[in-house]
Scaffold this motif. Structure first.
Motif, PDB file in Angstrom:
ATOM      1  N   ASN A  92      68.323  11.990 126.822  1.00  0.00           N
ATOM      2  CA  ASN A  92      68.379  13.114 125.887  1.00  0.00           C
ATOM      3  C   ASN A  92      69.381  12.926 124.749  1.00  0.00           C
ATOM      4  OD1 ASN A  92      66.349  14.730 127.091  1.00  0.00           O
ATOM      5  ND2 ASN A  92      67.802  15.451 128.625  1.00  0.00           N
ATOM      6  N   CYS A  93      69.963  11.739 124.641  1.00  0.00           N
ATOM      7  CA  CYS A  93      70.889  11.469 123.536  1.00  0.00           C
ATOM      8  C   CYS A  93      70.194  10.809 122.351  1.00  0.00           C
ATOM      9  CB  CYS A  93      72.051  10.597 124.011  1.00  0.00           C
ATOM     10  SG  CYS A  93      73.143  11.436 125.180  1.00  0.00           S
ATOM     11  N   GLY A  94      68.964  10.354 122.549  1.00  0.00           N
ATOM     12  CA  GLY A  94      68.180   9.799 121.455  1.00  0.00           C
ATOM     13  C   GLY A  94      67.201  10.822 120.911  1.00  0.00           C
ATOM     14  N   VAL A  95      66.201  10.352 120.185  1.00  0.00           N
ATOM     15  CA  VAL A  95      65.217  11.233 119.545  1.00  0.00           C
ATOM     16  C   VAL A  95      64.158  11.699 120.539  1.00  0.00           C
ATOM     17  CG1 VAL A  95      63.399  11.296 117.792  1.00  0.00           C
ATOM     18  CG2 VAL A  95      65.628  10.281 117.257  1.00  0.00           C
ATOM     19  N   VAL A  96      63.758  10.819 121.470  1.00  0.00           N
ATOM     20  CA  VAL A  96      62.688  11.166 122.412  1.00  0.00           C
ATOM     21  C   VAL A  96      63.327  11.827 123.636  1.00  0.00           C
ATOM     22  CG1 VAL A  96      60.639  10.359 123.636  1.00  0.00           C
ATOM     23  CG2 VAL A  96      61.357   9.214 121.544  1.00  0.00           C
ATOM     24  N   THR A  97      63.673  13.090 123.479  1.00  0.00           N
ATOM     25  CA  THR A  97      64.261  13.860 124.574  1.00  0.00           C
ATOM     26  C   THR A  97      63.162  14.346 125.517  1.00  0.00           C
ATOM     27  OG1 THR A  97      64.053  15.929 123.344  1.00  0.00           O
ATOM     28  CG2 THR A  97      66.091  14.659 123.030  1.00  0.00           C
ATOM     29  N   ASP A  98      63.561  15.005 126.588  1.00  0.00           N
ATOM     30  CA  ASP A  98      62.572  15.541 127.524  1.00  0.00           C
ATOM     31  C   ASP A  98      61.614  16.500 126.809  1.00  0.00           C
ATOM     32  OD1 ASP A  98      63.857  14.120 129.501  1.00  0.00           O
ATOM     33  OD2 ASP A  98      64.928  15.844 130.322  1.00  0.00           O
ATOM     34  N   ARG A  99      62.152  17.373 125.961  1.00  0.00           N
ATOM     35  CA  ARG A  99      61.301  18.335 125.240  1.00  0.00           C
ATOM     36  C   ARG A  99      60.355  17.625 124.271  1.00  0.00           C
ATOM     37  NH1 ARG A  99      63.917  22.196 121.713  1.00  0.00           N
ATOM     38  NH2 ARG A  99      61.895  23.236 121.666  1.00  0.00           N
ATOM     39  N   VAL A 100      60.868  16.642 123.557  1.00  0.00           N
ATOM     40  CA  VAL A 100      60.030  15.909 122.607  1.00  0.00           C
ATOM     41  C   VAL A 100      58.941  15.145 123.350  1.00  0.00           C
ATOM     42  CG1 VAL A 100      60.010  14.029 120.914  1.00  0.00           C
ATOM     43  CG2 VAL A 100      61.814  15.780 120.831  1.00  0.00           C
ATOM     44  N   ASP A 119      49.211  -0.075 138.494  1.00  0.00           N
ATOM     45  CA  ASP A 119      48.298   0.941 139.034  1.00  0.00           C
ATOM     46  C   ASP A 119      48.998   2.295 139.149  1.00  0.00           C
ATOM     47  OD1 ASP A 119      46.169  -0.806 139.247  1.00  0.00           O
ATOM     48  OD2 ASP A 119      46.583  -1.322 141.343  1.00  0.00           O
ATOM     49  N   GLU A 120      50.253   2.274 139.617  1.00  0.00           N
ATOM     50  CA  GLU A 120      50.993   3.524 139.783  1.00  0.00           C
ATOM     51  C   GLU A 120      51.286   4.177 138.424  1.00  0.00           C
ATOM     52  OE1 GLU A 120      53.118   6.759 141.292  1.00  0.00           O
ATOM     53  OE2 GLU A 120      51.628   5.404 142.177  1.00  0.00           O
ATOM     54  N   LEU A 121      51.687   3.384 137.439  1.00  0.00           N
ATOM     55  CA  LEU A 121      51.962   3.940 136.109  1.00  0.00           C
ATOM     56  C   LEU A 121      50.688   4.485 135.470  1.00  0.00           C
ATOM     57  CD1 LEU A 121      54.519   1.359 134.679  1.00  0.00           C
ATOM     58  CD2 LEU A 121      54.966   3.745 135.269  1.00  0.00           C
ATOM     59  N   GLY A 129      58.290   5.680 132.992  1.00  0.00           N
ATOM     60  CA  GLY A 129      57.557   6.379 134.045  1.00  0.00           C
ATOM     61  C   GLY A 129      57.478   7.878 133.865  1.00  0.00           C
ATOM     62  N   LEU A 130      58.179   8.436 132.871  1.00  0.00           N
ATOM     63  CA  LEU A 130      58.159   9.875 132.635  1.00  0.00           C
ATOM     64  C   LEU A 130      57.121  10.299 131.598  1.00  0.00           C
ATOM     65  CD1 LEU A 130      61.987  10.700 132.593  1.00  0.00           C
ATOM     66  CD2 LEU A 130      60.391  10.738 134.521  1.00  0.00           C
ATOM     67  N   PHE A 131      56.491   9.349 130.936  1.00  0.00           N
ATOM     68  CA  PHE A 131      55.512   9.684 129.902  1.00  0.00           C
ATOM     69  C   PHE A 131      54.161   9.996 130.542  1.00  0.00           C
ATOM     70  CE2 PHE A 131      58.759   7.579 127.491  1.00  0.00           C
ATOM     71  CZ  PHE A 131      58.719   8.188 126.250  1.00  0.00           C
ATOM     72  N   ARG A 132      53.494  10.975 129.972  1.00  0.00           N
ATOM     73  CA  ARG A 132      52.182  11.390 130.454  1.00  0.00           C
ATOM     74  C   ARG A 132      51.199  11.457 129.287  1.00  0.00           C
ATOM     75  NH1 ARG A 132      54.722  10.295 134.192  1.00  0.00           N
ATOM     76  NH2 ARG A 132      55.213  11.514 136.071  1.00  0.00           N
ATOM     77  N   ASP A 133      49.926  11.144 129.569  1.00  0.00           N
ATOM     78  CA  ASP A 133      48.822  11.324 128.624  1.00  0.00           C
ATOM     79  C   ASP A 133      48.910  10.422 127.400  1.00  0.00           C
ATOM     80  OD1 ASP A 133      47.503  13.574 130.055  1.00  0.00           O
ATOM     81  OD2 ASP A 133      49.367  14.614 129.576  1.00  0.00           O
ATOM     82  N   VAL A 134      49.741   9.380 127.461  1.00  0.00           N
ATOM     83  CA  VAL A 134      49.820   8.406 126.375  1.00  0.00           C
ATOM     84  C   VAL A 134      49.719   7.003 126.972  1.00  0.00           C
ATOM     85  CG1 VAL A 134      51.262   9.940 124.977  1.00  0.00           C
ATOM     86  CG2 VAL A 134      52.359   8.198 126.412  1.00  0.00           C
TER      87      VAL A 134
END
Length: 347
Positions: A172-180, A241-243, A205-210
């Motif tokens: 959360n210290c960069g541009v791609v925070t959890d909210r972004v 496979d997991e990702l 591993g936290l990214f979804r739908d991309v």
């Protein structure tokens, strides 16, 4: 993929419009000449003398430079500081003819900078000294997150794809925070015809739908594997496979000289690397792969075609020693022809 198809994809790149969102760094090389060193009167220490300064965009800026070299039209979205490093970064992006209007400049935030002193010895040898890092070590303020999210909503309808570059290690210290990141997933669902592809040093591993593009270390880190050990193919397949299951989108795992492992809901494919002879410099290879994948997919290429083209781009860039390389369409085409001719000779 034959030469006609490759040429067709390459010729489509100038019509592709992409948004690069994430952490833009300034890479600042300082060339020091040992023969000119002085002794500081105040400290008695050697005072290094800078004879050349080479600033260039790094992190998301490296992906951007690779996209521009391929002919893709690029707009940059990030947060930088109201400082000299930010000025140098914007000037370097201007030279690349990158759209910088969405860059958010704020006092109180640093422009992330890697300062890389390089000592030139009297015999002409050059070697890097300790790097000096400037980074933001406090979370991105909520009002800046809101600005990034508003810009994303405004810009996404007008581009063909997004490169998401999450390079800051501190969460959360960069541009791609959890909210972004959550907003990017929502936009990817809202615009399924557009290509969203993410690269993340610590949090792939936290990214979804991309679409995801980790290397082996990043993939292992995401699924609880050992990131320091070179895994065999079965382990890499498990990670991929997991990702893919988590993201719901294709996953490209880069594996250096082994090439790219591609994972989709239908299964697994291996796209071999392009053989390269002689010395190489792998710095920035992952960024060149990211650019090749995004450009090819936005131009209408299949997943395997995109991986093949990305491997060709990387084969060009890693032979550029001592610099973070880029590849033009002509260089990519020349690399393909050299590979084809080598295969013909071996047949």
């Amino acid at each position: 993929m034959d030469e006609r198809r490759l040429s067709q994809l390459l010729s489509g790149f100038p019509r592709v419009r992409v948004l690069v969102v994430g952490d833009f760094f300034l890479d600042k090389y300082l060339i020091l000449d040992r023969r000119l060193s002085e002794v500081s009167l105040e400290t008695g220490l050697e005072a290094y003398q800078v004879v050349e300064v080479r600033p260039s965009p790094g992190a998301a800026g490296t992906v951007t430079a690779n996209l521009r070299a391929l002919g893709v039209r690029v707009t940059a979205l990030s947060v930088i500081g109201d400082d000299g490093e930010g000025y140098e970064l914007k000037r370097a992006l201007h030279r690349l003819r990158v759209g910088v209007d969405p860059l958010i400049v704020r006092p109180g935030r640093y422009t992330p900078t890697y300062t890389k002193p390089v000592m030139r010895e009297p015999d002409g040898r050059e070697h890097e000294l300790n790097r000096l890092d400037i980074k933001n070590r406090t979370p991105l303020p909520r009002e800046l997150e809101d600005e990034i999210i508003t810009c994303l909503r405004d810009l996404v309808p007008y581009v063909d794809g997004l490169a998401i570059v999450d390079q800051v290690q501190e969460r959360n210290c960069g541009v791609v925070t959890d909210r972004v990141r959550e907003e990017l997933a929502r936009l990817a669902r809202e615009y399924p015809e557009k290509i969203f592809i993410a690269d993340s040093r610590e949090r792939i591993g936290l990214f979804r739908d991309v679409i995801l593009k980790p290397n082996r270390r990043e993939a292992a880190l995401a699924v609880g594997g050992d990131p320091e050990r070179k895994a065999d193919r079965d382990e890499v397949r498990h990670w991929g496979d997991e990702l893919q299951r988590r993201s719901g989108r294709p996953v490209f795992i880069t594996a250096a000289e082994e090439g790219i492992y591609l994972f989709t809901a239908e299964g697994f494919q291996h796209v071999p690397a392009v053989p390269v002879e002689g010395p190489i410099d792998p710095v920035g290879a992952g960024d060149s792969v990211m650019a090749g994948l995004l450009a090819a997919l936005c131009a209408g290429g299949s997943l395997v075609e995109a991986a093949t083209l990305a491997n060709l781009v990387a084969a060009v860039t890693i032979r550029q020693l001592g610099t973070t390389g880029t590849a033009t369409p002509n260089q990519v085409l020349a690399q393909f022809r050299a590979l084809r001719d080598r295969a013909d000779l071996g047949s």
